[in-house]
Write an enzyme that holds these catalytic residues in place. Structure first.
Site, PDB file in Angstrom:
ATOM      1  N   ASN A  46      -2.344   3.865  12.519  1.00 14.49           N
ATOM      2  CA  ASN A  46      -0.998   3.211  13.225  1.00 14.49           C
ATOM      3  C   ASN A  46      -0.687   3.812  14.285  1.00 14.49           C
ATOM      4  O   ASN A  46      -0.231   5.099  14.543  1.00 14.49           O
ATOM      5  CB  ASN A  46       0.328   3.111  12.308  1.00 14.49           C
ATOM      6  CG  ASN A  46       1.594   2.774  12.923  1.00 14.49           C
ATOM      7  OD1 ASN A  46       1.475   2.409  14.037  1.00 14.49           O
ATOM      8  ND2 ASN A  46       2.415   2.532  11.987  1.00 14.49           N
ATOM      9  N   HIS A  93       1.055  -6.140  14.642  1.00 10.56           N
ATOM     10  CA  HIS A  93       1.168  -4.546  14.461  1.00 10.56           C
ATOM     11  C   HIS A  93       0.213  -4.026  13.363  1.00 10.56           C
ATOM     12  O   HIS A  93       0.343  -4.551  12.197  1.00 10.56           O
ATOM     13  CB  HIS A  93       2.504  -4.257  14.182  1.00 10.56           C
ATOM     14  CG  HIS A  93       2.810  -2.600  14.108  1.00 10.56           C
ATOM     15  ND1 HIS A  93       2.328  -1.944  14.928  1.00 10.56           N
ATOM     16  CD2 HIS A  93       3.712  -2.059  13.161  1.00 10.56           C
ATOM     17  CE1 HIS A  93       2.769  -0.723  14.551  1.00 10.56           C
ATOM     18  NE2 HIS A  93       3.582  -0.851  13.722  1.00 10.56           N
ATOM     19  N   CYS A 109       7.750   0.707  16.613  1.00  8.51           N
ATOM     20  CA  CYS A 109       6.519   0.092  16.794  1.00  8.51           C
ATOM     21  C   CYS A 109       6.698  -1.223  17.615  1.00  8.51           C
ATOM     22  O   CYS A 109       5.439  -1.822  17.739  1.00  8.51           O
ATOM     23  CB  CYS A 109       5.801  -0.123  15.600  1.00  8.51           C
ATOM     24  SG  CYS A 109       5.499   1.537  14.871  1.00  8.51           S
TER      25      CYS A 109
HETATM   26  N1  ACO Z   1      -2.615  10.468  -0.828  1.00  6.06           N
HETATM   27  C1  ACO Z   1      -2.464  10.256  -2.106  1.00  6.06           C
HETATM   28  N2  ACO Z   1      -1.388  10.310  -3.010  1.00  6.06           N
HETATM   29  C2  ACO Z   1      -0.232   9.576  -2.018  1.00  6.06           C
HETATM   30  C3  ACO Z   1      -0.197   9.935  -0.623  1.00  6.06           C
HETATM   31  C4  ACO Z   1      -1.522  10.094  -0.089  1.00  6.06           C
HETATM   32  N3  ACO Z   1      -1.615  10.187   1.286  1.00  6.06           N
HETATM   33  N4  ACO Z   1       1.004   9.215  -0.200  1.00  6.06           N
HETATM   34  C5  ACO Z   1       1.540   9.066  -1.138  1.00  6.06           C
HETATM   35  N5  ACO Z   1       0.995   9.164  -2.432  1.00  6.06           N
HETATM   36  C6  ACO Z   1       1.292   8.963  -3.929  1.00  6.06           C
HETATM   37  C7  ACO Z   1       3.078   9.227  -3.964  1.00  6.06           C
HETATM   38  O1  ACO Z   1       3.490  10.494  -4.047  1.00  6.06           O
HETATM   39  C8  ACO Z   1       2.903   8.006  -5.193  1.00  6.06           C
HETATM   40  O2  ACO Z   1       2.961   9.048  -6.163  1.00  6.06           O
HETATM   41  P1  ACO Z   1       3.592   8.845  -7.607  1.00  6.06           P
HETATM   42  O3  ACO Z   1       3.531   7.601  -8.098  1.00  6.06           O
HETATM   43  O4  ACO Z   1       3.220  10.078  -8.592  1.00  6.06           O
HETATM   44  O5  ACO Z   1       5.136   9.088  -7.381  1.00  6.06           O
HETATM   45  C9  ACO Z   1       2.008   7.040  -5.167  1.00  6.06           C
HETATM   46  O6  ACO Z   1       0.993   7.739  -4.222  1.00  6.06           O
HETATM   47  C10 ACO Z   1       2.417   5.778  -4.624  1.00  6.06           C
HETATM   48  O7  ACO Z   1       3.195   5.851  -3.237  1.00  6.06           O
HETATM   49  P2  ACO Z   1       3.898   4.964  -2.797  1.00  6.06           P
HETATM   50  O8  ACO Z   1       4.865   5.366  -1.458  1.00  6.06           O
HETATM   51  O9  ACO Z   1       4.514   3.931  -3.733  1.00  6.06           O
HETATM   52  O10 ACO Z   1       2.596   4.033  -2.050  1.00  6.06           O
HETATM   53  P3  ACO Z   1       2.643   2.816  -1.449  1.00  6.06           P
HETATM   54  O11 ACO Z   1       1.541   1.531  -2.100  1.00  6.06           O
HETATM   55  O12 ACO Z   1       3.917   2.149  -1.184  1.00  6.06           O
HETATM   56  O13 ACO Z   1       1.915   2.928  -0.048  1.00  6.06           O
HETATM   57  C11 ACO Z   1       2.614   3.380   2.216  1.00  6.06           C
HETATM   58  C12 ACO Z   1       2.575   3.990   0.710  1.00  6.06           C
HETATM   59  C13 ACO Z   1       0.872   3.327   2.894  1.00  6.06           C
HETATM   60  C14 ACO Z   1       3.339   4.490   3.138  1.00  6.06           C
HETATM   61  C15 ACO Z   1       3.060   2.045   2.437  1.00  6.06           C
HETATM   62  O14 ACO Z   1       4.569   2.033   1.847  1.00  6.06           O
HETATM   63  C16 ACO Z   1       3.249   1.396   3.756  1.00  6.06           C
HETATM   64  O15 ACO Z   1       2.194   1.323   4.449  1.00  6.06           O
HETATM   65  N6  ACO Z   1       4.560   1.147   4.280  1.00  6.06           N
HETATM   66  C17 ACO Z   1       4.833   0.636   5.404  1.00  6.06           C
HETATM   67  C18 ACO Z   1       4.971   1.757   6.565  1.00  6.06           C
HETATM   68  C19 ACO Z   1       5.113   1.296   7.753  1.00  6.06           C
HETATM   69  O16 ACO Z   1       4.777   0.136   8.409  1.00  6.06           O
HETATM   70  N7  ACO Z   1       5.535   2.130   8.659  1.00  6.06           N
HETATM   71  C20 ACO Z   1       5.347   2.197  10.009  1.00  6.06           C
HETATM   72  C21 ACO Z   1       6.407   1.509  10.638  1.00  6.06           C
HETATM   73  S1  ACO Z   1       6.055   1.370  12.094  1.00  6.06           S
HETATM   74  C22 ACO Z   1       6.755   2.754  13.509  1.00  6.06           C
HETATM   75  O17 ACO Z   1       7.845   2.482  14.004  1.00  6.06           O
HETATM   76  C23 ACO Z   1       6.079   4.067  13.481  1.00  6.06           C
END
Ligand code: ACO
Length: 330
Positions: A287, A257, A116
Site C-alpha cells: 500500500n 486504491h 490515501c
Molecule cells: N502475520 C501473522 N498474523 C497476523 C499479522 C501478520 N502480519 N497481523 C495480524 N495477525 C493476526 C492477528 O493478531 C489476529 O490474530 P488472533 O486471531 O490470534 O487475534 C489474526 O491475524 C487476524 O487478524 P485480523 O486483523 O482480524 O486480520 P484481517 O483478516 O482483518 O486482516 C488487515 C488485517 C490486512 C490489516 C485487514 O484488516 C485490512 O487490510 N484492513 C484494511 C486496511 C487498510 O485499508 N488500511 C489502509 C487505509 S489507507 C491509508 O490512509 C494509509
C-alpha cells in the site's frame, strides 16, 4: 455537476525505490509468514526508500518523467500539488521543495493531506483550477514514504505499506470529448482515530516519552477500515456512474486504491466485472497510499492497456476518514 470534459492528463510518471522487502524478509523481523500476508492482503513484496533520500527525491523523479511525457517545461507550470501524508517536513511543504528543484518559478505550490485519498483530492483540485479558467497546466504528485512511519515491530501494520511516487500533468484541453468528467470527495472525521499517528503534531509534540512509547508510527484499526472501504468504494463508483447515467460494465478501467487485494476482489466480484478492468500493483508494491492510483495509471499506460477514449473510474479511501473518486474519458 455535469460539465464538458476540459482538463486532460497529458503525461504520467512513476518512481520507486530500488530496495525490495519481501515477505520472507519480514518473517525475519516479526512473527509473521508469507502465507498469512499473501492470503490476507495479496502483498508479496514492497519497496523501501534508502536512507539519505526523501519524499522530495521520489517526487522529483516521478514529476520529471510526467513532465517529459507531456512535453511540458517546468517553467510553464501554473501550480504544483503534492498529495502526501509523509512530507519531508511539517513545514515547508514538499511541493515548495519540488518547485525549487524543478525551477518551476511561475507555479504556486501546496501539499494536500487526505490520507490515501490524497491523489483523488489533488486531481480534483487541479481539475477545478483548470475548469474555472484560472490555470492551464498543473502538476499533481501522489507520493508516500510510509516505511519511515511504520512500526517495524508491529506485525499488524508493517507488512502492509511501501514507498513510491506517481505524477501526472493536467492541462486545459482543446478537445471536449476527453478529460475529467466529474469527481466526488467525501470525509468523516468521526473515524479520525481509526488510522493515525498519535504523536509529533501540536496535539502531542515529540518528547523523549513519545519516542520511547513508539508513538510516532501509524496505528490502525484494520478491521474497521476494511468494512468502511468495502462500503464506500462501491457507493462512490455508483455515484460517479450516476452522473453520466452509466452502468459498471460501461467502464473500461476501474483503478482502485491498493490497500488490500481482498477489497479489490470483493468489489470486482460484486460488480461481476473481469479482472482485466482492475489494475493491481499491491502485490509488488504494497500500500503506497496516495501513490497507488497514479502509479497504477502510469503502469497501465506504459503497458498499452489504458487507451485514448477509455472510460476510467478511480476510487480511493483512507485516513481521515476520507474517500472519493474521479471519472474521466482518457
Ligand atoms: N502475520 C501473522 N498474523 C497476523 C499479522 C501478520 N502480519 N497481523 C495480524 N495477525 C493476526 C492477528 O493478531 C489476529 O490474530 P488472533 O486471531 O490470534 O487475534 C489474526 O491475524 C487476524 O487478524 P485480523 O486483523 O482480524 O486480520 P484481517 O483478516 O482483518 O486482516 C488487515 C488485517 C490486512 C490489516 C485487514 O484488516 C485490512 O487490510 N484492513 C484494511 C486496511 C487498510 O485499508 N488500511 C489502509 C487505509 S489507507 C491509508 O490512509 C494509509
Amino acid at each position: 455537476m455535469i460539465k464538458p470534459c476540459n482538463s486532460i492528463i497529458t503525461g504520467t510518471g512513476a518512481a520507486l525505490p530500488d530496495q525490495v522487502i519481501t515477505n520472507r524478509d519480514l518473517e525475519e523481523m516479526v512473527e509473521t509468514n508469507n502465507e498469512w500476508i499473501v492470503s490476507r492482503t495479496g502483498i508479496r513484496e514492497r519497496r523501501k526508500l534508502e536512507a539519505g533520500l526523501s519524499n522530495a527525491d521520489l517526487s522529483e523523479r516521478a514529476a520529471r518523467e510526467a513532465l517529459s511525457r507531456a512535453g511540458v517545461d517546468p517553467a510553464e507550470l501554473d501550480m504544483i500539488l503534492v498529495a502526501t501524508v509523509t512530507p519531508d517536513h511539517h513545514t515547508p511543504s514538499t511541493s515548495c521543495i519540488l518547485q525549487a528543484r524543478l525551477e518551476a518559478f511561475k507555479a504556486g505550490a501546496m501539499d494536500i493531506s487526505a490520507g490515501c485519498t490524497g491523489f483523488i483530492y489533488a486531481l480534483s483540485v487541479a481539475h477545478q483550477f483548470i475548469y474555472s479558467g484560472a490555470y492551464r497546466k498543473v502538476l499533481v504528485v501522489g507520493v508516500e514514504i510510509l516505511t519511515r512511519f511504520t512500526d517495524w515491530e508491529d506485525r499488524s501494520t508493517c507488512v502492509l505499506f511501501g514507498d513510491g511516487a506517481g505524477a501526472v500533468v493536467v492541462e486545459a484541453a482543446t478537445e471536449e470529448s476527453r478529460g475529467i468528467i466529474d469527481y466526488t470527495l467525501k470525509s468523516d472525521g468521526r473515524g479520525a482515530r481509526l488510522l493515525y499517528v498519535p504523536a509529533g503534531g501540536s496535539a502531542l509534540p515529540a518528547s523523549h516519552e513519545t519516542v520511547s512509547n513508539r508513538m510516532h508510527y501509524l496505528v490502525m484499526n484494520g478491521n474497521e477500515i476494511f468494512k468502511f472501504a468495502v462500503k464506500v468504494v462501491e457507493n462512490t463508483l455508483f455515484e460517479l456512474l450516476q452522473k453520466v447515467n452509466g452502468k459498471p460494465e460501461e467502464l473500461d478501467m476501474i483503478i482502485l486504491h491498493q490497500a488490500n487485494l481482498r477489497i479489490i476482489d470483493h468489489i470486482r466480484k460484486h460488480l461481476r466485472l473481469p479482472p482485466e478492468k482492475f489494475p493491481v500493483n499491491i502485490d509488488r508494491l504494497g500500500n503506497t497510499s496516495s501513490a497507488t492510483i497514479p502509479i497504477a495509471m502510469h503502469e497501465e499506460i506504459m503497458a498499452g492497456r489504458l487507451k485514448e477514449g477509455d472510460l476510467v473510474a478511480m476510487v480511493a479511501f483512507g485516513a481521515g476518514l476520507t474517500w472519493g473518486g474521479v471519472l474521466m474519458r482518457w
